[in-house]
Design a protein around this motif. Structure first.
Motif, mmCIF file in Angstrom:
data_model
loop_
_atom_site.group_PDB
_atom_site.id
_atom_site.type_symbol
_atom_site.label_atom_id
_atom_site.label_comp_id
_atom_site.label_asym_id
_atom_site.label_seq_id
_atom_site.Cartn_x
_atom_site.Cartn_y
_atom_site.Cartn_z
ATOM 1 N N LEU A 60 -16.590 19.456 17.707
ATOM 2 C CA LEU A 60 -16.086 20.209 18.863
ATOM 3 C C LEU A 60 -15.479 21.411 18.669
ATOM 4 O O LEU A 60 -15.209 21.901 19.609
ATOM 5 C CB LEU A 60 -14.797 19.142 19.695
ATOM 6 C CG LEU A 60 -15.752 17.971 20.328
ATOM 7 C CD1 LEU A 60 -14.851 16.691 20.862
ATOM 8 C CD2 LEU A 60 -16.680 18.113 21.664
ATOM 9 N N GLY A 61 -15.518 21.898 17.453
ATOM 10 C CA GLY A 61 -15.015 23.145 17.191
ATOM 11 C C GLY A 61 -13.495 23.345 16.441
ATOM 12 O O GLY A 61 -13.135 24.308 16.418
ATOM 13 N N ALA A 62 -13.102 22.247 16.392
ATOM 14 C CA ALA A 62 -11.810 22.233 15.540
ATOM 15 C C ALA A 62 -11.876 22.699 14.081
ATOM 16 O O ALA A 62 -12.466 22.255 13.368
ATOM 17 C CB ALA A 62 -11.055 20.712 15.762
ATOM 18 N N PRO A 63 -10.995 23.722 13.619
ATOM 19 C CA PRO A 63 -10.704 23.914 12.291
ATOM 20 C C PRO A 63 -10.247 22.867 11.725
ATOM 21 O O PRO A 63 -9.581 22.065 12.189
ATOM 22 C CB PRO A 63 -9.938 25.176 12.526
ATOM 23 C CG PRO A 63 -9.194 25.246 13.471
ATOM 24 C CD PRO A 63 -10.088 24.492 14.649
ATOM 25 N N ARG A 72 -6.553 21.799 12.223
ATOM 26 C CA ARG A 72 -6.497 20.920 13.771
ATOM 27 C C ARG A 72 -6.954 19.757 13.672
ATOM 28 O O ARG A 72 -6.293 18.879 14.579
ATOM 29 C CB ARG A 72 -7.259 21.866 14.673
ATOM 30 C CG ARG A 72 -6.430 22.930 15.456
ATOM 31 C CD ARG A 72 -6.732 23.093 16.807
ATOM 32 N NE ARG A 72 -5.965 22.247 17.357
ATOM 33 C CZ ARG A 72 -5.135 22.460 18.687
ATOM 34 N NH1 ARG A 72 -5.120 23.810 19.044
ATOM 35 N NH2 ARG A 72 -4.613 21.507 19.291
ATOM 36 N N ILE A 73 -7.961 19.512 12.958
ATOM 37 C CA ILE A 73 -8.385 18.191 12.580
ATOM 38 C C ILE A 73 -6.990 17.025 12.261
ATOM 39 O O ILE A 73 -6.978 16.108 12.761
ATOM 40 C CB ILE A 73 -9.473 17.932 11.737
ATOM 41 C CG1 ILE A 73 -10.540 18.645 12.371
ATOM 42 C CG2 ILE A 73 -9.897 16.500 11.738
ATOM 43 C CD1 ILE A 73 -11.915 18.918 11.558
ATOM 44 N N GLN A 124 -14.414 10.140 13.903
ATOM 45 C CA GLN A 124 -13.524 10.849 14.539
ATOM 46 C C GLN A 124 -13.187 12.126 14.103
ATOM 47 O O GLN A 124 -12.963 13.136 14.831
ATOM 48 C CB GLN A 124 -12.136 10.059 14.568
ATOM 49 C CG GLN A 124 -12.166 8.519 15.049
ATOM 50 C CD GLN A 124 -11.598 8.398 16.291
ATOM 51 O OE1 GLN A 124 -10.338 9.107 16.642
ATOM 52 N NE2 GLN A 124 -12.050 7.536 16.979
ATOM 53 N N GLU A 175 -15.133 13.936 12.217
ATOM 54 C CA GLU A 175 -16.398 14.461 12.361
ATOM 55 C C GLU A 175 -16.718 14.806 13.826
ATOM 56 O O GLU A 175 -17.062 16.223 14.193
ATOM 57 C CB GLU A 175 -17.810 13.723 12.100
ATOM 58 C CG GLU A 175 -17.808 13.737 10.577
ATOM 59 C CD GLU A 175 -18.934 13.071 10.016
ATOM 60 O OE1 GLU A 175 -19.883 12.660 10.893
ATOM 61 O OE2 GLU A 175 -19.371 13.222 8.948
ATOM 62 N N ALA A 176 -16.235 14.019 14.716
ATOM 63 C CA ALA A 176 -16.324 14.329 16.381
ATOM 64 C C ALA A 176 -15.355 15.701 16.588
ATOM 65 O O ALA A 176 -15.866 16.611 17.083
ATOM 66 C CB ALA A 176 -15.835 13.359 17.196
ATOM 67 N N ALA A 177 -14.071 15.716 15.915
ATOM 68 C CA ALA A 177 -13.225 16.783 16.268
ATOM 69 C C ALA A 177 -13.763 18.160 15.624
ATOM 70 O O ALA A 177 -13.947 19.079 16.312
ATOM 71 C CB ALA A 177 -11.762 16.590 15.321
ATOM 72 N N ARG A 178 -14.554 18.102 14.505
ATOM 73 C CA ARG A 178 -15.143 19.230 14.007
ATOM 74 C C ARG A 178 -16.185 19.615 14.579
ATOM 75 O O ARG A 178 -16.305 20.772 14.841
ATOM 76 C CB ARG A 178 -15.426 18.577 12.260
ATOM 77 C CG ARG A 178 -15.898 19.803 11.517
ATOM 78 C CD ARG A 178 -15.686 19.591 10.031
ATOM 79 N NE ARG A 178 -16.542 20.382 9.201
ATOM 80 C CZ ARG A 178 -17.446 20.097 8.385
ATOM 81 N NH1 ARG A 178 -17.773 18.637 8.237
ATOM 82 N NH2 ARG A 178 -18.170 20.951 7.835
ATOM 83 N N ASP A 218 -4.190 16.827 14.979
ATOM 84 C CA ASP A 218 -4.713 16.152 16.367
ATOM 85 C C ASP A 218 -5.197 14.755 16.010
ATOM 86 O O ASP A 218 -5.037 14.045 16.922
ATOM 87 C CB ASP A 218 -5.843 16.978 17.170
ATOM 88 C CG ASP A 218 -5.335 18.268 17.748
ATOM 89 O OD1 ASP A 218 -3.993 18.362 17.927
ATOM 90 O OD2 ASP A 218 -6.039 19.257 17.645
ATOM 91 N N VAL A 219 -5.846 14.678 15.066
ATOM 92 C CA VAL A 219 -6.524 13.339 15.007
ATOM 93 C C VAL A 219 -6.012 12.688 13.757
ATOM 94 O O VAL A 219 -5.439 11.352 13.780
ATOM 95 C CB VAL A 219 -8.073 13.628 14.523
ATOM 96 C CG1 VAL A 219 -8.547 12.324 14.356
ATOM 97 C CG2 VAL A 219 -8.712 14.469 15.790
#
Lengths: 335, 361
Positions: free
Chosen positions: A238-241, A244-245, A231, A233-236, A248-249
């Motif tokens: 998709l471009g999340a700094p 934000r990870i 999860q 890694e997926a956020a990362r 949001d996660v």
């Protein structure tokens, strides 16, 4: 009816036992599965009764009765022992009122001040504790290698083998005007005169945060640990700094753990006695100290009990409000 | 918009263990490229290196001609679909799909529009407000694809995304993935241990074993012209017969095996005396005797009827198992269990390769 109010404490045990008995009887009827045996069929009558009595004993003597006695006490006036049970012993809200209005007239600024300060300071300590523990818990749960995590864990747990009073006093020594920290600060020339850490309540905040570090860190660790690394890694991906990870996660996922840790730290903080006493500044009055004094100095149990319940109810209300605000159910926090 | 991916002598080590050993290949823009290999062969490591979660110990990864060294996964023009999909369980389907846009600070109306567009593409129109947990396995799969496509990557990386699905859905998703790839026209890099998936979907396949790329080629090449013994035994079924070359010319080799001398093609130019393995695929056999150097005698151990074909399991000299697959149309009589049968093959369908490690040994 002054006597009957204390009599309630005698009736309640039988009510509790009766409730457990009924729960045991009704359990089988409420079950969806028709093949499920009833409580007494499963355990036998003798053992079933023993279990009920044991649970009832635990509930009564460890949970219900002590509080019940205090509740009853808090609605009575302060009287010397010979007058107890006499005509003057009536049910009254006077003890509760006395937090706001002094019995002698005038506003009770001291006690209200202590009450508000204790709550606000406890919130501050909880926030501080969360700020310290979240990165640590995240490191332990997701980022660190197994070996390093074991070291961190050891470093966290070992200091708790030292008892609370010794820990508080050694912290006092460190933070005193001639203590190690002030000496060091003056030696490197950051300050000319010693900083009054204890008078400014810095000691209080540090001491309380330290005392409840583990209580915050383990619920956080537990919650974050079960988060699937993919999860993050997926956020990362998709471009999340990084922030934000977390926002949001990780934090939404760990919310029940965060709520659980914060609730416990806040409750324990607001109810703590030793750390505020040893580490608070001379002008600082913690609400539990006030309660302590009513019980053990003034022997005014009714007023002490009333103050305790005001604190308890205020804390519960605040926690409920926070849980509602952050949309966490009570059930989730104890998972 | 697509970009090619270039691996230039990429080596990845974890301590003493070399997961990927000097991988060099050039994946063309817009290609459906698969890495095929058994678990632990290093294919996932390659994928993580391309996506930026791992740094190569040596060598370089270039995407669209640009060296990716020092560029994190959140800054690369790639999107990864995880084996377990890693959808965000606390977000709705639409929020999941447009998460990459939200991170870029794109406003809600645009995000909503994009979500509707992608939901239509994956045939989940109007289901954007559902929770991920309310979707079926195949629907989750498609949401994961939409979420990755939403950031408009130049390269889409897929890490065995179909492995959790049941057979029918998997076959359906193969077609769907291929269709989506043609529609969006970007490079797909697909990781799988399932040779069926690799063969049906890919433009080209790299077969990997023990961190080494064994062969790169299209499905036909990998199946018909395997470069090594590993590829021959891993891709599709194959019957290996180990032995020594007794007679060889540039096109054919005669290999002395425990079944006698067997003849097969000799693409590697094996010389007399070399250790070799002669491969014959189950479907290349026929249940009849042929020329002496392409005929084996054996006993039928069991027969398995699979509908469109029948597998005959035979036991030859030295308890060696041989599988023969007979198609439905063949008018051959299927021998009974315990019968002795002579089987033969067309020498052009036998293949002599240098001795090497086999798959599933």
């Amino acid at each position: 009816m002054p006597v009957s109010s204390r009599l309630v404490a005698l009736i309640v045990p039988f009510v509790v036992i009766a409730i457990f008995w009924l729960m045991a009887r009704r359990e089988a009827q409420r079950s969806q599965d028709p093949t499920r045996k009833s409580y007494f069929e499963r355990n036998g009558t003798t053992l079933g009764i023993v279990f009920i009595l044991l649970v009832a004993f635990w509930t009564l003597f460890l949970v219900v009765l002590p509080y019940l006695y205090m509740v009853v006490e808090s609605f009575h006036p302060t009287l010397p022992p010979p007058k107890r049970g006499g005509p003057e012993d009536v049910l009254t809200l006077a003890q509760y009122k006395s937090l706001v209005v002094l019995p002698t007239g005038g506003t009770n600024v001291t006690h209200m001040g202590a009450f508000v300060f204790s709550i606000v300071a406890s919130i501050a300590v909880t926030a501080l504790n969360f700020a310290i523990c979240y990165p640590l818990a995240y490191y332990m749960a997701q980022a660190g290698s197994a070996q390093k995590v074991r070291l961190v864990m050891l470093g966290l747990i070992v200091p708790y083998w030292v008892n609370e009073i010794l820990r508080a006093f050694s912290l006092r020594l460190l933070l005193a005007s001639k203590g190690l920290i002030n000496q060091a600060l003056m030696a490197i020339g950051l300050t000319d005169a010693p900083i009054d850490f204890l008078g400014n309540n810095v000691g209080l905040y540090v001491g309380l945060s330290y005392a409840y570090l583990l209580i915050m860190i383990f619920p956080l660790y537990n919650a974050i640990e079960s988060l699937d690394k993919n999860q993050i890694e997926a956020a990362r991906d998709l471009g999340a700094p990084w922030w934000r990870i977390h926002w949001d996660v990780v934090i939404p996922y760990a919310k029940p753990g965060i709520a659980s840790g914060c609730t416990m730290v806040f409750m324990l903080c607001a109810g703590s006695l030793a750390a505020p006493l040893f580490l608070g500044g001379p002008r600082t009055l913690w609400f539990t100290s006030v309660i302590y004094n009513f019980f053990f100095q003034a022997f005014n149990w009714p007023r002490g009990a009333a103050y305790s319940f005001i604190l308890l109810i205020a804390c519960i209300a605040l926690v409920m409000l926070m849980l509602r605000l952050f949309k966490v159910s009570l059930g989730e926090t104890i998972k | 918009m697509s970009a090619g991916v270039e691996l230039d002598h990429v080596t990845v080590r974890f301590g003493d263990f070399t997961a990927v050993d000097s991988a060099t290949l050039d994946i063309r823009g817009g290609e459906f490229f698969s890495f095929l290999g058994p678990s632990g062969c290093g294919k996932t490591t390659i994928l993580r290196t391309v996506s930026g979660f791992l740094n190569p110990s040596e060598g370089a990864v270039r995407i669209g001609g640009k060296d990716m060294a020092g560029i994190g996964p959140n800054k690369r023009p790639t999107a990864l679909i995880f084996q377990n999909l890693a959808l965000f369980p606390l977000m709705s389907v639409a929020e999941n799909i447009t998460y990459g846009l939200r991170v870029q600070g794109i406003d809600k109306a645009t995000r909503q529009k994009k979500a509707d567009e992608l939901l239509a593409l994956i045939a989940l129109k109007g289901q954007g407000n559902k929770l991920v947990s309310e979707l079926s396995g195949g629907q989750k799969q498609r949401v994961a694809i939409a979420r990755a496509l939403c950031v408009q990557p130049k390269v889409l990386l897929l890490d065995e995304p179909l492995s959790a699905l049941d057979l029918k859905l998997r076959q359906h998703m193969r077609n769907e993935l291929r269709t989506i790839q043609r529609m969006v026209g970007i490079t797909f890099i697909y990781i799988t241990h399932d040779q069926g998936e690799a063969l049906t979907m890919s433009d080209r396949i790299a077969v990997m074993s023990d961190g080494v790329i064994q062969q790169v080629g299209d499905g036909k090449a990998v199946y018909d012209e395997p470069a090594t013994a590993f590829v021959a035994s891993f891709v599709g079924e194959n019957n290996p017969f180990a032995g020594t070359v007794v007679q060889a010319d540039p096109s054919f080799a005669l290999v002395e095996t425990q079944f006698g001398r067997l003849l097969g093609r000799n693409p590697h130019g094996l010389e007399q005396g070399a250790r070799a393995i002669l491969f014959v695929r189950p479907e290349s056999f026929q249940l009849a005797a042929g020329a002496a150097e392409t005929t084996l005698s054996s006993t039928v151990k069991s027969v398995a009827f699979e509908g469109n074909m029948t597998h005959v399991f035979l036991e030859g000299a030295g308890k060696k198992d041989i599988t023969v697959t007979v198609g439905r149309h063949a008018a051959t009589r299927i021998p009974e269990q315990g019968e002795t049968a002579a089987i033969s093959y067309d020498p052009a369908l036998g293949l002599a390769l240098p001795e090497g490690k086999l798959a599933r040994e």
